[in-house]
Motif scaffolding. Structure first.
Motif, mmCIF file in Angstrom:
data_model
loop_
_atom_site.group_PDB
_atom_site.id
_atom_site.type_symbol
_atom_site.label_atom_id
_atom_site.label_comp_id
_atom_site.label_asym_id
_atom_site.label_seq_id
_atom_site.Cartn_x
_atom_site.Cartn_y
_atom_site.Cartn_z
ATOM 1 N N PRO A 304 8.098 0.472 -2.649
ATOM 2 C CA PRO A 304 7.925 1.645 -1.775
ATOM 3 C C PRO A 304 8.004 2.927 -2.591
ATOM 4 O O PRO A 304 8.864 3.074 -3.457
ATOM 5 C CB PRO A 304 9.095 1.535 -0.795
ATOM 6 N N ASN A 305 7.114 3.867 -2.308
ATOM 7 C CA ASN A 305 7.073 5.163 -3.003
ATOM 8 C C ASN A 305 7.376 6.327 -2.077
ATOM 9 O O ASN A 305 7.132 7.484 -2.428
ATOM 10 C CB ASN A 305 5.690 5.385 -3.626
ATOM 11 N N ILE A 306 7.904 6.037 -0.888
ATOM 12 C CA ILE A 306 8.182 7.094 0.088
ATOM 13 C C ILE A 306 9.415 7.892 -0.337
ATOM 14 O O ILE A 306 10.220 7.445 -1.172
ATOM 15 C CB ILE A 306 8.410 6.500 1.489
ATOM 16 N N HIS A 307 9.566 9.071 0.286
ATOM 17 C CA HIS A 307 10.758 9.883 0.080
ATOM 18 C C HIS A 307 11.307 10.325 1.426
ATOM 19 O O HIS A 307 11.483 9.496 2.320
ATOM 20 C CB HIS A 307 10.439 11.066 -0.840
ATOM 21 N N ILE A 308 11.530 11.605 1.632
ATOM 22 C CA ILE A 308 12.210 12.085 2.835
ATOM 23 C C ILE A 308 11.410 11.820 4.099
ATOM 24 O O ILE A 308 11.968 11.587 5.163
ATOM 25 C CB ILE A 308 12.502 13.600 2.690
ATOM 26 N N GLY A 309 10.075 11.820 3.999
ATOM 27 C CA GLY A 309 9.240 11.721 5.188
ATOM 28 C C GLY A 309 9.101 10.334 5.770
ATOM 29 O O GLY A 309 8.464 10.159 6.821
ATOM 30 N N SER A 327 11.585 16.649 -2.116
ATOM 31 C CA SER A 327 12.599 17.555 -1.568
ATOM 32 C C SER A 327 12.266 18.077 -0.186
ATOM 33 O O SER A 327 13.079 18.762 0.424
ATOM 34 C CB SER A 327 12.790 18.753 -2.510
ATOM 35 N N GLU A 328 11.076 17.797 0.324
ATOM 36 C CA GLU A 328 10.676 18.270 1.642
ATOM 37 C C GLU A 328 9.892 17.189 2.375
ATOM 38 O O GLU A 328 9.350 16.276 1.753
ATOM 39 C CB GLU A 328 9.814 19.537 1.539
ATOM 40 N N ILE A 329 9.829 17.303 3.702
ATOM 41 C CA ILE A 329 8.969 16.422 4.488
ATOM 42 C C ILE A 329 7.529 16.820 4.188
ATOM 43 O O ILE A 329 7.094 17.919 4.530
ATOM 44 C CB ILE A 329 9.280 16.543 5.990
ATOM 45 N N THR A 330 6.789 15.948 3.554
ATOM 46 C CA THR A 330 5.485 16.296 3.005
ATOM 47 C C THR A 330 4.530 16.835 4.058
ATOM 48 O O THR A 330 3.809 17.814 3.809
ATOM 49 C CB THR A 330 4.860 15.069 2.318
ATOM 50 N N VAL A 331 4.520 16.231 5.251
ATOM 51 C CA VAL A 331 3.556 16.674 6.262
ATOM 52 C C VAL A 331 3.805 18.111 6.697
ATOM 53 O O VAL A 331 2.873 18.801 7.131
ATOM 54 C CB VAL A 331 3.552 15.727 7.481
#
Length: 581
Positions: A304-309, A327-331
Motif C-alpha cells: 500500500p502507498n496510501i497516506h493520510i487520505g 502531510s495533507e489529504i491529497t484530494v
C-alpha cells in the motif's frame, strides 16, 4: 525578597495554564500509542514536544486575550477549550486514520453526515478518553474556585517567568549536549521554522516535535491552496524521470481486442485472505478460483502507498499514477488542479467512448464529484441513485453496488471505462454482514472473524457480478482489474502491528499476463496505472511514476525521490498547461 516575588507570581494562572499544556501532552502520549511515526524518538524529540506544547498554549492564550478583549480568565478558558478540542479531535482521528489531523481536515467535515463514518468514529473511543471528562470537571471546579480572585494580577510577569524557566531548561540541555555529548547544538525544538520538507515527508514526527502553531506557520499555503512555483530545474527533474520509459514499457502490448476496462477497488482488502480456510470453510472461494484461472494474473504482494487520505489516496494512485501527499489529504489540495487521469487518457487515445463510476456513498464524499471530473469520469452513480430505501443514511452494500454496476453495463455502449468502489469490508468490524456465513474460531479475534465474514460476502457478490458479465457477453471483451484501496489496519482488527500482513491483492483478468511473462513478487499500488498503459500499448509520454508489472525484471518504483516528484507535480500543478498543449 523571595516572599514578595512569590506573591507577585499568579499561581492560579499557572495552574490553569498548565492544565491546557497537559491536555496537549496527553494527546501526544495517546498518539505515541496509536500512530506509526516515520522515525524513532530520542530525548531531543521528547523535549521538543514539551516545548511545542508550551508554544501552542501560549499562542492560544494570546488569541483568547484578543477575542475576550483582555479578559484573562476568559482567555484561559478559550485556551483550555481549544486545547481540549485539538487533543480529542486528534486522538479520535488518529485511531481512524493513523495520523494527526492534517491542516485542511476541516474541509471534509461534511463526511460526518455519513452514518458509516459516524459508526466508525464511535468505535474509536477508549477508557483512557475518560481523561477528557475528568480533566474538564477539574478545570471547571478550579475555575469556579478562582473566580473571586484577581486573575489579572501579575499575569505578564507570570507568563514571563514561565518562559524564562523553559528557555533556561532549553539552554541547559543544549549546553549538556554540547559539552557532554559533543552535539552540534542544532536541536530541533529551538528552531521556530523547521524546513517544510520535514513536515511533508515525516508529518507525524514533525508535528510531535514542532506542534500545531509552527506547522501552521510553515505550511500556511496549504490553507490557501497556492501552487508551488516550479522552476526550470524542478521541471527538468520531473520530465527526466517520467520520460524515462525503460522501467515503464515492455516490448509490446498484451491487449489486442479488449474494449472495456472494468476497475474494481475493494475496501480494505488484504491478500492474506486468499486461500484462507477457517472452521473448514474457504473465506473467498470464488477469488481463489480466479487465482487458478489461466486468463487471470494474480499478485498478492502489492504494497500500500496510501497516506493520510486512506481510500481517496488509493483511488488517486490508480487514477493519476502519482503518490499522494504525506502531510495533507491529497484530494483537498488537488481537486482544483489538473492531473493526467486514466479515464481521460483512454478517451484521448480513442480506446473508450464513455466512463463512469459507481460509489457506495454520496457523490460528495471525499470530494468524489470534483475528483471524478478531474480523472475524466463522465458519470457518477451514488447511493442517491439507488432505487430502494437505505436505512438511516447508510451506504450501499456490495450487492447493491454490483447491481447498479450491472444495470449501467447494460445501458452503456462499448467500449467503456467502469470504476466500481465497494464498501462492505469497511471498519468497524463489530459484526459481519449477515448473509448466512459464520465463523467461530476461538484463536482469532472477533473483529478479524467479522472482517473475514465481510470478505466472504464480497466474494459472493463479485461472483454474481462476474456471472452477469459472462451472461451479457461483456466478460470476454473486458479487461477486469480487482484490487484494494488500502489495507485493513491491525488496530481495527484487534491485532498488534506485524501480526498480519498489510499486502494487497491484484487480479488482472483477460490481460494476457501470467507468471511466465510478468512480475509476481513485491510491488506497489503505484505500478498498476503504469501496467495498464503498458498492456494497452498506448504511445504517450506520461505513463505514471510506477513501473510495469508486465515484465520479469521489475524494479521497485517507490522511493523518497518518487514521493518528492509526486509532491512537485501535485503542488506545482504541473499538468495544468501541459495537458492544454
Amino acid at each position: 525578597m523571595h516572599n514578595k516575588l512569590f506573591r507577585f507570581i499568579n499561581t492560579e494562572f499557572i495552574l490553569l495554564f498548565l492544565m491546557s499544556v497537559l491536555c496537549l501532552l496527553f494527546m501526544h502520549w495517546q498518539m505515541a500509542l496509536t500512530v506509526e511515526f516515520e522515525y524513532p524518538f530520542n530525548i531531543d524529540s521528547l523535549l521538543s514536544n514539551v516545548f511545542s506544547c508550551f508554544i501552542d498554549v501560549t499562542v492560544l492564550f494570546l488569541l483568547g486575550l484578543l477575542f475576550t478583549w483582555g479578559n484573562v480568565r476568559g482567555a484561559l478558558s478559550v485556551a483550555f477549550s481549544l486545547s481540549m478540542l485539538l487533543s480529542l479531535g486528534n486522538v479520535l482521528y488518529s485511531r481512524f486514520f493513523g495520523h494527526y489531523l492534517p491542516n485542511m481536515a476541516i474541509l471534509q467535515i461534511g463526511n460526518l453526515n455519513d452514518a458509516d463514518v459516524l459508526q466508525s468514529i464511535s468505535t474509536g473511543f477508549r477508557p483512557a478518553d475518560l481523561f477528557y471528562a475528568i480533566w474538564t470537571v477539574i478545570y471547571c471546579l478550579l475555575y469556579r474556585t478562582f473566580s473571586k480572585r484577581d486573575m489579572k494580577k501579575g499575569v505578564a510577569a507570570t507568563l514571563g517567568a514561565l518562559w524564562a524557566l523553559i528557555l533556561l531548561a532549553v539552554a541547559s540541555f543544549i549546553l549538556f549536549l554540547g559539552v557532554v555529548h559533543d552535539h552540534s547544538l542544532k536541536t530541533s525544538f529551538i528552531r521556530f521554522s523547521p524546513i517544510r520538507l520535514q513536515y511533508t515527508q515525516a508529518p507525524n514526527n514533525m508535528l510531535f516535535r514542532g506542534g500545531f502553531i509552527r506547522r501552521a506557520l510553515v505550511c500556511h499555503d496549504d490553507f490557501l491552496q497556492k501552487d508551488m512555483v516550479l522552476d526550470s530545474c524542478r521541471i527538468d527533474e520531473i520530465e527526466n524521470e517520467y520520460l524515462n520509459h525503460s522501467e515503464r514499457m515492455s516490448c509490446d502490448s498484451a491487449l489486442t481486442d479488449k474494449s472495456n476496462l472494468i476497475f474494481i477497488i475493494v475496501e480494505s482488502y488484504l491478500s492474506q485472505t486468499s486461500d484462507l480456510i477457517v472452521d473448514g470453510k474457504e473465506v473467498t472461494p470464488f477469488l481463489n478460483s480466479l487465482k487458478r484461472d489461466s486468463n487471470v494474473y494474480y499478485n498478492g504482494h502489492v504494497r500500500p502507498n496510501i497516506h493520510i487520505g486512506e481510500s481517496s489516496d488509493g483511488q488517486f494512485i490508480y487514477m493519476a499514477g502519482l503518490l499522494p501527499l504525506k502531510s495533507e489529504i491529497t484530494v483537498n489540495i488537488v481537486k482544483d488542479k489538473t492531473v493526467c487521469g486514466l479515464p481521460a487518457l483512454l478517451k484521448r487515445e480513442g480506446l473508450i467512448k464513455q466512463s463512469r463510476i459507481v460509489v457506495p456513498t454520496s457523490p460528495t464524499f471525499w470530494e468524489q464529484d470534483a475528483m471524478n471530473r478531474l480523472y475524466g469520469i463522465d458519470t457518477t452513480y451514488s447511493k442517491f441513485d439507488w432505487d430502494g430505501v437505505l436505512e438511516g443514511n447508510k451506504d450501499l452494500e456490495d450487492g447493491q453496488i454490483f447491481t447498479m454496476a450491472s444495470k449501467a453495463d447494460r445501458e452503456t455502449d462499448s467500449p467503456f471505462f467502469s470504476l466500481i468502489l465497494t464498501m462492505s469490508m469497511h471498519n468497524p468490524y463489530k459484526r459481519g454482514v449477515d448473509h448466512g456465513f459464520t465463523l467461530t474460531d476461538d484463536g482469532l479475534s472477533n473483529e478479524y472473524l467479522n472482517y473475514l465474514v465481510d470478505c466472504h460476502y464480497f466474494d459472493m457478490q463479485l461472483h454474481k457480478y462476474i456471472d452477469e458479465l459472462k451472461r451479457t457477453g461483456l466478460y470476454d471483451n473486458s479487461l477486469i482489474v480487482i484490487t484494494a484501496d488500502h489495507q485493513a489496519h491491525p488496530v481495527h482488527l484487534n491485532m498488534k502491528e506485524g501480526q498480519i500482513s498489510d499486502e494487497l491483492p491484484l487480479y488482472i483478468i483477460n490481460g494476457g499476463m501470467d507468471s511466465t511473462n510478468s512480475w509476481t513478487g513485491p510491488c506497489n499500488q503505484l505500478d498498476i496505472y503504469t501496467t495498464l498503459l503498458d498492456l494497452y500499448g498506448i504511445e504517450t509520454d506520461w505513463r505514471g511514476l510506477g513501473h510495469t508489472l508486465y515484465t520479469r525484471d521489475y524494479k521497485n518504483s517507490v522511493s523518497e525521490r518518487t514521493q518528492e516528484l509526486s509532491e512537485w507535480i501535485i503542488r506545482g500543478n504541473y499538468w495544468k498547461s501541459r495537458i492544454a498543449e
